[in-house]
Design a protein around this motif. Structure first.
Motif, PDB file in Angstrom:
ATOM      1  N   GLU A 299     -17.916  52.503  22.043  1.00 39.75           N
ATOM      2  CA  GLU A 299     -17.730  51.527  20.944  1.00 39.75           C
ATOM      3  C   GLU A 299     -16.251  51.393  20.610  1.00 39.75           C
ATOM      4  OE1 GLU A 299     -19.785  54.504  21.334  1.00 39.75           O
ATOM      5  OE2 GLU A 299     -19.145  54.986  19.288  1.00 39.75           O
ATOM      6  N   GLY A 300     -15.538  52.524  20.644  1.00 42.74           N
ATOM      7  CA  GLY A 300     -14.108  52.516  20.331  1.00 42.74           C
ATOM      8  C   GLY A 300     -13.327  51.688  21.339  1.00 42.74           C
ATOM      9  N   VAL A 301     -13.678  51.844  22.613  1.00 46.36           N
ATOM     10  CA  VAL A 301     -12.988  51.087  23.665  1.00 46.36           C
ATOM     11  C   VAL A 301     -13.179  49.596  23.421  1.00 46.36           C
ATOM     12  CG1 VAL A 301     -12.980  50.571  26.144  1.00 46.36           C
ATOM     13  CG2 VAL A 301     -13.220  52.947  25.365  1.00 46.36           C
ATOM     14  N   ARG A 302     -14.428  49.225  23.143  1.00 51.47           N
ATOM     15  CA  ARG A 302     -14.749  47.821  22.911  1.00 51.47           C
ATOM     16  C   ARG A 302     -13.949  47.257  21.731  1.00 51.47           C
ATOM     17  NH1 ARG A 302     -19.244  44.568  24.136  1.00 51.47           N
ATOM     18  NH2 ARG A 302     -20.079  46.282  25.351  1.00 51.47           N
ATOM     19  N   GLU A 303     -13.913  48.028  20.652  1.00 48.81           N
ATOM     20  CA  GLU A 303     -13.195  47.577  19.454  1.00 48.81           C
ATOM     21  C   GLU A 303     -11.700  47.417  19.707  1.00 48.81           C
ATOM     22  OE1 GLU A 303     -16.173  49.888  16.423  1.00 48.81           O
ATOM     23  OE2 GLU A 303     -14.020  50.360  16.286  1.00 48.81           O
ATOM     24  N   GLU A 304     -11.125  48.404  20.383  1.00 47.80           N
ATOM     25  CA  GLU A 304      -9.684  48.344  20.620  1.00 47.80           C
ATOM     26  C   GLU A 304      -9.319  47.175  21.530  1.00 47.80           C
ATOM     27  OE1 GLU A 304      -7.615  51.983  21.559  1.00 47.80           O
ATOM     28  OE2 GLU A 304      -9.014  53.171  20.362  1.00 47.80           O
ATOM     29  N   LEU A 305     -10.144  46.947  22.548  1.00 46.55           N
ATOM     30  CA  LEU A 305      -9.866  45.831  23.450  1.00 46.55           C
ATOM     31  C   LEU A 305     -10.016  44.517  22.700  1.00 46.55           C
ATOM     32  CD1 LEU A 305     -11.589  47.049  26.739  1.00 46.55           C
ATOM     33  CD2 LEU A 305      -9.144  46.896  26.260  1.00 46.55           C
ATOM     34  N   ASP A 306     -11.065  44.442  21.907  1.00 47.74           N
ATOM     35  CA  ASP A 306     -11.326  43.228  21.159  1.00 47.74           C
ATOM     36  C   ASP A 306     -10.159  42.904  20.225  1.00 47.74           C
ATOM     37  OD1 ASP A 306     -13.628  41.319  20.850  1.00 47.74           O
ATOM     38  OD2 ASP A 306     -13.093  41.729  18.753  1.00 47.74           O
ATOM     39  N   GLU A 307      -9.679  43.928  19.564  1.00 45.47           N
ATOM     40  CA  GLU A 307      -8.558  43.755  18.634  1.00 45.47           C
ATOM     41  C   GLU A 307      -7.312  43.238  19.365  1.00 45.47           C
ATOM     42  OE1 GLU A 307      -5.551  46.354  15.988  1.00 45.47           O
ATOM     43  OE2 GLU A 307      -7.369  47.401  16.631  1.00 45.47           O
ATOM     44  N   ALA A 308      -7.182  43.617  20.636  1.00 44.16           N
ATOM     45  CA  ALA A 308      -6.019  43.180  21.416  1.00 44.16           C
ATOM     46  C   ALA A 308      -6.179  41.750  21.954  1.00 44.16           C
ATOM     47  CB  ALA A 308      -5.783  44.155  22.570  1.00 44.16           C
ATOM     48  N   GLY A 309      -7.380  41.176  21.809  1.00 46.79           N
ATOM     49  CA  GLY A 309      -7.591  39.828  22.345  1.00 46.79           C
ATOM     50  C   GLY A 309      -8.318  39.833  23.681  1.00 46.79           C
ATOM     51  N   LEU A 310      -8.953  40.963  23.993  1.00 47.04           N
ATOM     52  CA  LEU A 310      -9.673  41.104  25.258  1.00 47.04           C
ATOM     53  C   LEU A 310     -11.160  41.297  24.956  1.00 47.04           C
ATOM     54  CD1 LEU A 310      -7.036  43.558  26.670  1.00 47.04           C
ATOM     55  CD2 LEU A 310      -7.593  41.393  27.789  1.00 47.04           C
ATOM     56  N   THR A 311     -11.998  40.430  25.512  1.00 44.91           N
ATOM     57  CA  THR A 311     -13.437  40.512  25.266  1.00 44.91           C
ATOM     58  C   THR A 311     -14.104  41.287  26.388  1.00 44.91           C
ATOM     59  OG1 THR A 311     -13.344  38.367  24.187  1.00 44.91           O
ATOM     60  CG2 THR A 311     -15.527  39.132  24.896  1.00 44.91           C
ATOM     61  N   VAL A 312     -14.836  42.329  26.016  1.00 50.01           N
ATOM     62  CA  VAL A 312     -15.526  43.122  27.037  1.00 50.01           C
ATOM     63  C   VAL A 312     -16.677  42.304  27.608  1.00 50.01           C
ATOM     64  CG1 VAL A 312     -16.947  45.179  27.425  1.00 50.01           C
ATOM     65  CG2 VAL A 312     -14.861  45.334  26.038  1.00 50.01           C
ATOM     66  N   THR A 313     -16.732  42.182  28.937  1.00 49.25           N
ATOM     67  CA  THR A 313     -17.829  41.439  29.557  1.00 49.25           C
ATOM     68  C   THR A 313     -18.880  42.384  30.148  1.00 49.25           C
ATOM     69  OG1 THR A 313     -16.632  41.229  31.633  1.00 49.25           O
ATOM     70  CG2 THR A 313     -16.389  39.417  30.063  1.00 49.25           C
ATOM     71  N   GLN A 314     -18.442  43.575  30.566  1.00 51.24           N
ATOM     72  CA  GLN A 314     -19.400  44.533  31.128  1.00 51.24           C
ATOM     73  C   GLN A 314     -18.770  45.920  31.138  1.00 51.24           C
ATOM     74  OE1 GLN A 314     -20.670  42.384  34.707  1.00 51.24           O
ATOM     75  NE2 GLN A 314     -22.332  43.865  34.929  1.00 51.24           N
ATOM     76  N   SER A 315     -19.614  46.954  31.112  1.00 43.48           N
ATOM     77  CA  SER A 315     -19.045  48.293  31.324  1.00 43.48           C
ATOM     78  C   SER A 315     -20.053  49.160  32.056  1.00 43.48           C
ATOM     79  CB  SER A 315     -18.613  48.917  30.004  1.00 43.48           C
ATOM     80  OG  SER A 315     -19.731  49.157  29.209  1.00 43.48           O
ATOM     81  N   TRP A 316     -19.541  50.159  32.712  1.00 40.55           N
ATOM     82  CA  TRP A 316     -20.354  51.034  33.556  1.00 40.55           C
ATOM     83  C   TRP A 316     -19.966  52.484  33.295  1.00 40.55           C
ATOM     84  CZ3 TRP A 316     -17.629  46.740  35.055  1.00 40.55           C
ATOM     85  CH2 TRP A 316     -18.362  45.662  35.582  1.00 40.55           C
ATOM     86  N   THR A 317     -20.936  53.395  33.415  1.00 41.02           N
ATOM     87  CA  THR A 317     -20.596  54.817  33.403  1.00 41.02           C
ATOM     88  C   THR A 317     -21.203  55.464  34.641  1.00 41.02           C
ATOM     89  OG1 THR A 317     -22.549  55.434  32.145  1.00 41.02           O
ATOM     90  CG2 THR A 317     -20.568  54.994  30.861  1.00 41.02           C
ATOM     91  N   ASP A 318     -20.772  56.684  34.929  1.00 37.90           N
ATOM     92  CA  ASP A 318     -21.393  57.465  36.004  1.00 37.90           C
ATOM     93  C   ASP A 318     -22.710  58.019  35.455  1.00 37.90           C
ATOM     94  OD1 ASP A 318     -19.577  58.908  34.251  1.00 37.90           O
ATOM     95  OD2 ASP A 318     -20.225  60.693  35.339  1.00 37.90           O
TER      96      ASP A 318
END
Ligand code: AVJ
Length: 331
Positions: A299-318
């Motif tokens: 959630e933190g990654v998403r928020e920080e990227l969003d705040e920078a002007g970057l919209t998360v489109t997908q994410s993956w984990t192992d």
């Protein structure tokens, strides 16, 4: 040298040696403030890059394997999800994992026209030159334009042509303090055109024992890597520290959710760093913070990227949920 037909182009934005102005200023400021610290880029001279490479193969150091597993599993999907024709990799090192992504982008683009360009960016000239030469030979249809540079200083100087995806892997973003991270993500987003991509690797918060083990390995490779900062300081700026007077202190900071890697003076140390015109006294027990390695929550990654002007489109984990890869797009 041309950038195609099996030969890399190498553009050097950093002076030979590390005595370039901005980095030296970072060292001066870091050593003069409390707690004393050194910039993380300082760790990656050729010996440091070699030691880091060794770290990535340690049994305790899971991040590299976890990230590679995500790439192996999902590279085709990542390639299909974005329309990049240029891949820029920040802090590329040996670009070892990136080959998985390059292969996928290569395959994916075969019909629509190949991935045209790869731009690896790293402070370590030798490591970069070797990796670039290798990759240029392996992908003859792709231009390799290596940039010897510091991604905290040279974002504005990177090639702008093609539709770019910037890959910032390995959780290197964890080296930044929160304010620096915000500034960096903002500057990175600003350097992208709307519609361009970021692929970000982040190590995730987990059990403290596993984290400490990953940064305090039984073979002592991580300790040698951190201690190498003193060697670089001696060589580049004439510092006269006695490495034997320091002990390695890695610890998990649960409040900041980061590993904190320090060297502690075990006896009083007069320190002279002629290259930055600095003299000070280290008291017994005083520590120099050499590196932090922040761990993240999705959630933190998403928020920080969003705040920078970057919209998360997908994410993956192992499968174990140790590490995340996040694909985001400039708005
Ligand atoms: C390359 C910065 C991601 O923080 O895990 C590994 C560096 N330092 N062991 C990390 C590192 C000590 C690594 N990064």
């Amino acid at each position: 040298m041309s950038g195609g037909a099996g030969e890399p182009r190498v553009q050097v934005l950093l002076d030979e040696g590390r005595s370039a102005g901005a980095l030296v200023e970072q060292v001066r400021r870091g050593l003069a403030t409390h707690p004393r610290s050194l910039p993380a880029a300082w760790l990656y001279d050729d010996e440091g890059s070699r030691l880091f490479d060794e770290i990535t193969r340690l049994p305790e150091y899971y991040p590299t394997r976890a990230e590679r597993a995500i790439l192996v599993e999902h590279a085709q999907e990542i390639a299909a999800a974005c329309d990049a024709t240029t891949l820029v990799e920040l802090g590329s090192g040996t670009s070892e994992k990136t080959r998985v992504l390059l292969d996928a982008l290569h395959d994916q683009r075969r019909a629509a026209g190949a991935l045209r360009r790869f731009v690896p960016v790293d402070v370590s000239h030798e490591t970069l030159r070797r990796a670039a030469t290798d990759l240029a030979a392996r992908y003859p249809g792709m231009e390799v334009e290596a940039v010897v540079g510091d991604f905290t200083l040279h974002l504005g100087d990177l090639p702008r042509d093609g539709r770019r995806m910037v890959a910032f892997l390995g959780s290197t973003i964890g080296n930044f303090h929160p304010e620096e991270r915000r500034a960096f993500l903002g500057a990175l987003a600003d350097s992208l055109d709307p519609g361009e991509w970021l692929l970000l690797g982040t190590d995730l918060v987990k059990d403290a024992d596993r984290l400490v083990a990953a940064y305090d390995d039984t073979q002592g490779v991580t300790e040698r890597f951190i201690r190498n900062a003193l060697v670089v300081l001696g060589r580049e700026l004439g510092a006269d520290l006695d490495p034997g007077a320091f002990s390695y202190v890695p610890f998990w900071d649960p409040r900041e959710e980061r590993m904190d890697l320090r060297l502690r003076a075990e006896e009083p140390q007069p320190v002279r760093v002629p290259g930055v015109g600095l003299e000070f006294e280290l008291t017994t027990g005083e520590e120099i913070r050499v590196e932090i390695s922040t761990k993240f929550r999705p959630e933190g990654v998403r928020e920080e990227l969003d705040e920078a002007g970057l919209t998360v489109t997908q994410s993956w984990t192992d499968p174990a949920g140790d590490f995340a890869l996040t694909l985001a797009r400039r708005r």
